[in-house]
Design a protein around this motif. Sequence first.
Motif, PDB file in Angstrom:
ATOM      1  N   ASP A  87     -43.701  44.990 -44.130  1.00 48.69           N
ATOM      2  CA  ASP A  87     -44.713  44.236 -44.335  1.00 48.69           C
ATOM      3  C   ASP A  87     -44.830  43.598 -45.798  1.00 48.69           C
ATOM      4  OD1 ASP A  87     -46.431  45.143 -41.965  1.00 48.69           O
ATOM      5  OD2 ASP A  87     -46.145  47.197 -42.911  1.00 48.69           O
ATOM      6  N   GLU A 106     -45.822  34.790 -46.458  1.00 48.24           N
ATOM      7  CA  GLU A 106     -46.934  34.265 -46.174  1.00 48.24           C
ATOM      8  C   GLU A 106     -47.673  33.511 -47.384  1.00 48.24           C
ATOM      9  OE1 GLU A 106     -48.222  35.235 -43.396  1.00 48.24           O
ATOM     10  OE2 GLU A 106     -50.351  34.947 -43.567  1.00 48.24           O
ATOM     11  N   LYS A 314     -51.172  42.365 -42.480  1.00 51.31           N
ATOM     12  CA  LYS A 314     -51.057  41.467 -43.598  1.00 51.31           C
ATOM     13  C   LYS A 314     -52.232  41.901 -44.664  1.00 51.31           C
ATOM     14  CE  LYS A 314     -48.731  38.011 -41.320  1.00 51.31           C
ATOM     15  NZ  LYS A 314     -49.140  36.850 -40.357  1.00 51.31           N
TER      16      LYS A 314
END
Lengths: 426, 310
Positions: A87, A106, A314
């Motif tokens: 993650d 991300e 997330k």
Amino acid sequence: MMRSRATIVAGAAVGMLLLSGCSASGSTEASGTVQFLGPEDPATFAPVIEAFEDEHPDITVEYTQVPFDQYSNTLQQRLGAKDESIDVYAVDQPNLSQLAAQGFLEDLSALESKAKSATSKAQYEINMYDGKMWALSVWNSTQLMFFNRDALNAAGLEAPTTNPDERWTWEQVQDAGRSAQEAGIDYGLLLEQVESYYQLQPLAESLGGGSGISGNDMLSVDVTNDGWIQSMEWYGETFASGLSPRGVGGFQTAPVFSDGNVAFFVGGPWDVGRFASDADFDWGIAPMPYFEGGDVATPIGSWSWGVNTASKNKEAARLFIEFAALNPDGALATSEATTIIPANSEAAAEYLPGLEEQGGEHASGVAELMMSEIENTAVPRPVSVGYVQFESAMNKAFADIRNGSDPAERLAEAESQIENAWSKLL
Amino acid sequence: MTLASQIDDRDGRVRRAQGTRRTRRRHWRPALVALAFLAPALIALLLLRLIPAAFALWDSLFRTSLLGGTQFVGLGNYVALFGNPEFQNSLLVTVLFTVLINPIQVAISFLLAVLYTRRAAGAKIWRSLVILPIAVPPAVSAVLWSVIYRPDGLANAFLNLVGLPAQPFLTSPQQSLASIMVLLSWVGVGYWMLFLIAGINDIPRSYYEAASLDGASAWRQLWTITFPLVRRPLAFVLVADTVSNLLVFAPVQILTKGGPEGSTNLLMYEIYTRAYTLGDLNTAQAEVVILVLITLIIVALQFRLLRVED
């Protein structure tokens, strides 16, 4: 038989209830497990994980360590396979551009204003690529020269001071190291990351060789100029002459100093705490040297943390990196179990006096020295989308030069390897 | 034709048709049963071997750029590879390594197997000690040997003890490949020896007794009885050892990273660095295809040699 079937049915019902309970609480706020990948020893991150879990009881952070010299490759392998079991991961700052270009990070641009106010300009900008922000800086770094005062005394030498204006040259260190060897110590000098660009870039920079990457798009390689060749000739010679030991791997070097086998050791702030507990001789700290007549250049930059695009959690992952980078308490917890400078400015101001205390009398003046190096002499690693290939080819070249390859030929070979790798990728 | 005869005729056809179906079913049944038994292995072969191999072959025909897209380049990656000095060096190192290590390991395993099947005092204890390194994972054994090979390590301490000068081992381009071979043999020899011991123990003792009565020397017995009769396990060991040595990775990754000067850059490590350090997956897949072809050629040659001997 009937009873056992009833037990199964009852068990399943309880299970369903528990599951539905979990999902109900999860829908309101981030929860579950955050899988975190990094190169450090698990004990390093235990305090920040514990502090975070106290603040977010519904989230558990599980940390996995991958040794530093395999870290970058393992990341490529796992992120390339869209591995959902990562993650959050630590990003070596110069690798950020490539990881972002590959779509492995991300977009965190929503946190930009918060990040800007929490850290220095350099540490904020290092996470930008293509106009967006992809990670949050957690640590900062610099390099220091540690010396074995007992060994210098035995050789009748005066030790260097922490004053940057009285910074020694590499030539001075070499002579003093030789004298110390004659007085009985095994080796004169050793660099901690003995085959790594992070620590060796300043040698070439000091002789005007530049970072090795240039051009508007930062995709032209130049490691065959005089600065690079001269500095690598000097570096190779330290091994050929026996001033430095061959065959001791990258992260096995610190024990050579703490066991009292080398007079000068160039390492990071993280070594202050380590030597304070492991070394049973008198040692001290001085600024990282430079070449006589050359520029002063010291390393900088460290680790940012980012969120994997393939992550299934997330929201919780973002909360965790925000805690470690933007919350001063969280940032302070990241350096509780190791001696490294938090990138968070508020945390750094609180942290540095404590570091000096931890190092005891040996480390007096280290906080001021580190701040001065970061502000005045730091030269960052180049920001290029081809940095990963560049660093890998350079590190192999450093290893060969250390083992006796001709520096000019080996650097030319590295240059063509890098050009070849870039031509296939970009 | 009467109605009755028509019915009879139809019944006959139905019976004949049923008969053929039955025969066909009887004929098919064993094949289906065999297929059902083979299914798990066939599915595994398909999923784990053939499909990935097809993917590797397909991927090796493309070029993916980090900033652009993917384009078809045909055999372009293969052509580029054979002109690449690093790959040429890696091929050379791999061939040299294969040619040296396999005969050495098989010969030592065979001699040890002969030695430890003799009824001698402590043979079983010695045998266990030789087999012991198998229990050590490859990564751990590499770390262990990194300490042995250090300039101030065990190997140089031993050389010093017997009055020999210290050696650079892993830091010298001339010695690094040999140093890796020693490490791999430390692990491998005991393992391959196990198969040969099993082969030797299968040889009836009466052959040796008869040979002794005829006055054959131990050397003669070894060459005319033991060697020909363990040829099958020996052939298996040679093929399996060759394949496993073509796939060596961990010691290179942990100890030398392919260096110094590419002297230990075996193909498996070259593939790994190209795929995950340089990020060039397509060319790495081309290297995978080449490695598979090399392995197939060597193994086919070995099987052919075995058939000639038969």
